[in-house]
Design an enzyme around this catalytic site. Structure first.
Site, short mmCIF file in Angstrom:
data_model
loop_
_atom_site.label_atom_id
_atom_site.label_comp_id
_atom_site.label_asym_id
_atom_site.label_seq_id
_atom_site.Cartn_x
_atom_site.Cartn_y
_atom_site.Cartn_z
CG HIS A 277 -1.99 -1.07 1.13
ND1 HIS A 277 -3.28 -0.80 0.75
CD2 HIS A 277 -1.93 -2.41 1.33
CE1 HIS A 277 -3.98 -1.92 0.74
NE2 HIS A 277 -3.18 -2.92 1.09
CG ASP B 20 -0.20 9.23 0.67
OD1 ASP B 20 -0.23 8.05 1.05
OD2 ASP B 20 -0.93 10.12 1.15
P1 ADQ Z 1 -3.28 6.06 4.75
O1 ADQ Z 1 -1.86 6.52 4.87
O2 ADQ Z 1 -4.03 5.91 6.00
O3 ADQ Z 1 -3.38 4.72 3.89
P2 ADQ Z 1 -5.24 7.39 2.86
O4 ADQ Z 1 -5.16 6.65 1.59
O5 ADQ Z 1 -5.37 8.85 2.67
O6 ADQ Z 1 -3.97 7.20 3.79
O7 ADQ Z 1 -6.47 6.85 3.66
C1 ADQ Z 1 -6.86 7.43 4.86
C2 ADQ Z 1 -8.30 7.03 5.18
O8 ADQ Z 1 -8.56 7.41 6.52
C3 ADQ Z 1 -9.31 7.74 4.28
O9 ADQ Z 1 -10.33 6.86 3.93
C4 ADQ Z 1 -9.83 8.86 5.19
O10 ADQ Z 1 -11.18 9.22 4.97
C5 ADQ Z 1 -9.71 8.24 6.56
N1 ADQ Z 1 -9.54 9.32 7.54
C6 ADQ Z 1 -8.53 10.21 7.63
N2 ADQ Z 1 -8.80 11.09 8.62
C7 ADQ Z 1 -9.97 10.77 9.14
C8 ADQ Z 1 -10.78 11.30 10.20
N3 ADQ Z 1 -10.43 12.36 10.90
N4 ADQ Z 1 -11.94 10.69 10.46
C9 ADQ Z 1 -12.32 9.62 9.76
N5 ADQ Z 1 -11.62 9.08 8.76
C10 ADQ Z 1 -10.46 9.63 8.46
C11 ADQ Z 1 -2.43 3.81 3.30
C12 ADQ Z 1 -1.41 4.44 2.36
C13 ADQ Z 1 -2.11 5.24 1.26
C14 ADQ Z 1 -3.10 4.34 0.52
C15 ADQ Z 1 -4.00 3.59 1.50
C16 ADQ Z 1 -4.83 2.51 0.78
O11 ADQ Z 1 -0.51 5.28 3.09
O12 ADQ Z 1 -1.15 5.78 0.33
O13 ADQ Z 1 -3.90 5.13 -0.33
O14 ADQ Z 1 -3.24 2.92 2.51
O15 ADQ Z 1 -4.04 1.65 0.05
#
Ligand code: ADQ
Length: 469
Positions: free
Chosen positions: A158, A366
């Site tokens: 990921h 990311d």
């Molecule tokens: P993350 O680094 O966690 O994931 P991201 O892909 O942006 O990053 O996903 C974060 C998730 O958490 C989103 O669905 C978002 O809505 C949720 N989230 C963030 N803040 C929140 C809050 N305050 N309340 C509720 N929900 C919240 C890792 C990798 C990424 C990759 C994903 C999936 O780092 O690059 O896209 O896995 O493979």
């Protein structure tokens, strides 16, 4: 039909009542695949135990079987907080300045991977497809092979894959990467990370890589490919139109009194570029004093990995920075940055996204970034907001109609904020339509289907060959 065995560090247990929004998009998609194929989702329970016993907690909820193990405190320290989050995570996000190389971490990582292998292997039947997730479990496939497993095994990463020049700073890097080659399929978020991986394999392991991304190793073929992950589009759009989302939308619009709203939503992590983002917004306020009081930034950043020192540090730094910018610019009736350290239900988050005129998604690095996709999906197509997206997020390769920025440059981001505020409706709609088509078509259900199809038959003609360098 083969069953599916999903193995990841943590397991998301579906809500028995099937409550909407209780699981994230990835968990929903994996649960859906497990329901379709049958099988088991195996991982760490998140709990600690005094002595590791390998006791399996097996549950069946909403049609999905999960099996979890508890780990010892030392395991959690060395494997999870240690090698996974203090060594591999910073290294894979190009932060060798934060990467810690500690032999105990490496030993803990191998010990826990062996514990995973010992406890999941008896659950795997002859024709099962095995799908391992992420940087916590890179050597697991090789440990399963050592136990005689002949199943198709896939690994999806990921995170980004770092350039070879950075990866070679990791002690025993050859051993780690070679262990991944026990898989049949290795998936990355984007072509960029895939190319970086193949470059390492050619250069450091000196193995032959063919044009379709297949690697010959010990008489077997390992197939490496990009599978860009998406969001659960239909579910997210449904959530964005729910009464909870509408209430959140109205709350934010009302409290910002007609000002332009910028939103950032990120786990509190140094890879997300939060400090640089606040600096860029501060620069915007300084350079555009005439516009400053007409904008508000909402940054939602729930804490994560709080046991790791670099995460405690970034939390302190951000509090100080937000306070400093607010102190320098606020007046009695207006505070420029609302900085919130908590999570929100997905529906509420969707309402906040919809209420925001600008989505600021500016990670320094990311793997993909799903927040960018959620922001696009939540917009009103007749009056959409503008997405400002870091060119260093994997998502930038698909979302090229966003305003792409270098998040390291406060000047560039500040100018781009101004550009977004001034953007005419027609251009906003045009850009949004193109972004929405990509987010809708590349949804997470397609991602699971694509990965499983290639895993089930890596050399089929459907498995679209890719260009390697
Ligand atoms: P993350 O680094 O966690 O994931 P991201 O892909 O942006 O990053 O996903 C974060 C998730 O958490 C989103 O669905 C978002 O809505 C949720 N989230 C963030 N803040 C929140 C809050 N305050 N309340 C509720 N929900 C919240 C890792 C990798 C990424 C990759 C994903 C999936 O780092 O690059 O896209 O896995 O493979």
């Amino acid at each position: 039909m083969s069953r599916l065995i999903v193995i990841s560090n943590r397991v998301s247990v579906p809500n028995p009542m099937g409550a909407k929004g209780a699981q994230g998009g990835l968990a929903v998609a994996l649960s859906a695949a497990l329901r379709e194929y049958g099988g088991i989702w195996f991982g760490w329970s998140g709990q600690e135990t005094d002595e590791f016993t390998g006791h399996l907690d097996v549950q069946r909820n909403a049609g999905v079987t999960t099996a979890t193990i508890d780990l010892e405190a030392q395991d959690v320290d060395e494997y999870y907080n240690g090698y996974a989050n203090r060594t591999l995570w910073p290294l894979f996000h190009y932060r060798i300045d934060l990467t810690e190389y500690d032999r105990n971490f490496g030993e803990g990582y191998e010990r826990v991977n062996a514990r995973f292998a010992d406890n999941v292997a008896p659950l795997i039947e002859q024709d099962d497809l095995v799908w391992i997730h992420d940087y916590h479990l890179l050597p697991l496939a090789s440990l399963l092979r050592q136990k005689g497993l002949k199943n198709q095994i896939g690994l999806f990463l990921h995170t980004p894959w770092p350039p070879a020049r950075l990866l070679v700073t990791l002690p025993f890097h050859e051993r780690l990467v070679t262990s991944m080659l026990a898989c049949d399929v290795i998936g990355f978020q984007t072509e960029e990370w895939l190319e970086s991986f193949l470059h390492y394999v050619r250069k450091e392991l000196e193995l032959p890589v063919s044009d379709d991304g297949s690697i010959e190793y010990e008489g077997r073929t390992v197939y490496a490919r990009a599978f860009p992950i998406g969001i659960d589009y239909d579910d997210f759009v449904e959530g964005a139109n729910s009464p909870e989302a509408t209430a959140a939308y109205e709350k934010l619009r009302k409290s910002t009194r007609g000002r332009k709203v910028l939103i950032g939503v990120d786990r509190l992590d140094y890879s997300k570029g939060l400090g640089e983002r606040l600096d860029s917004f501060g620069r915007f306020l300084t350079v555009n004093p005439d516009m400053a009081k007409d904008v508000v930034m909402l940054q939602i950043a729930p804490p994560s990995r709080g046991d790791v020192a670099s995460y405690q540090q970034i939390r302190e730094d951000l509090e100080r920075k937000a306070g400093h910018i607010n102190g320098a610019h606020a007046d009695v009736a207006w505070v420029p940055i609302r900085y919130v350290n908590r999570g929100y239900p997905r529906t509420e988050l969707a309402g906040f996204y919809r209420a925001a005129d600008i989505g600021l998604v500016t990670p320094l690095r990311d793997g993909m970034n799903l927040v960018a996709k959620e922001y696009v999906a939540a917009q009103n197509p007749d009056d959409p907001g503008v997405l400002i997206l870091s060119r260093f997020a994997g998502a930038a390769l698909q979302l090229s109609d966003a305003l792409l920025v270098n998040p390291m440059s406060a000047d560039e981001v500040s100018e781009t904020i101004k550009h977004a505020i001034d953007m005419p409706l027609a251009e906003r709609k045009e850009r949004h339509a193109a972004l929405l088509a990509s987010v809708r078509d590349e949804h997470v259900g397609k991602w699971t289907d694509d990965f499983i199809a290639v895993l089930a038959n890596p050399v089929s003609e459907d498995a679209a060959p890719l260009e390697a360098e």
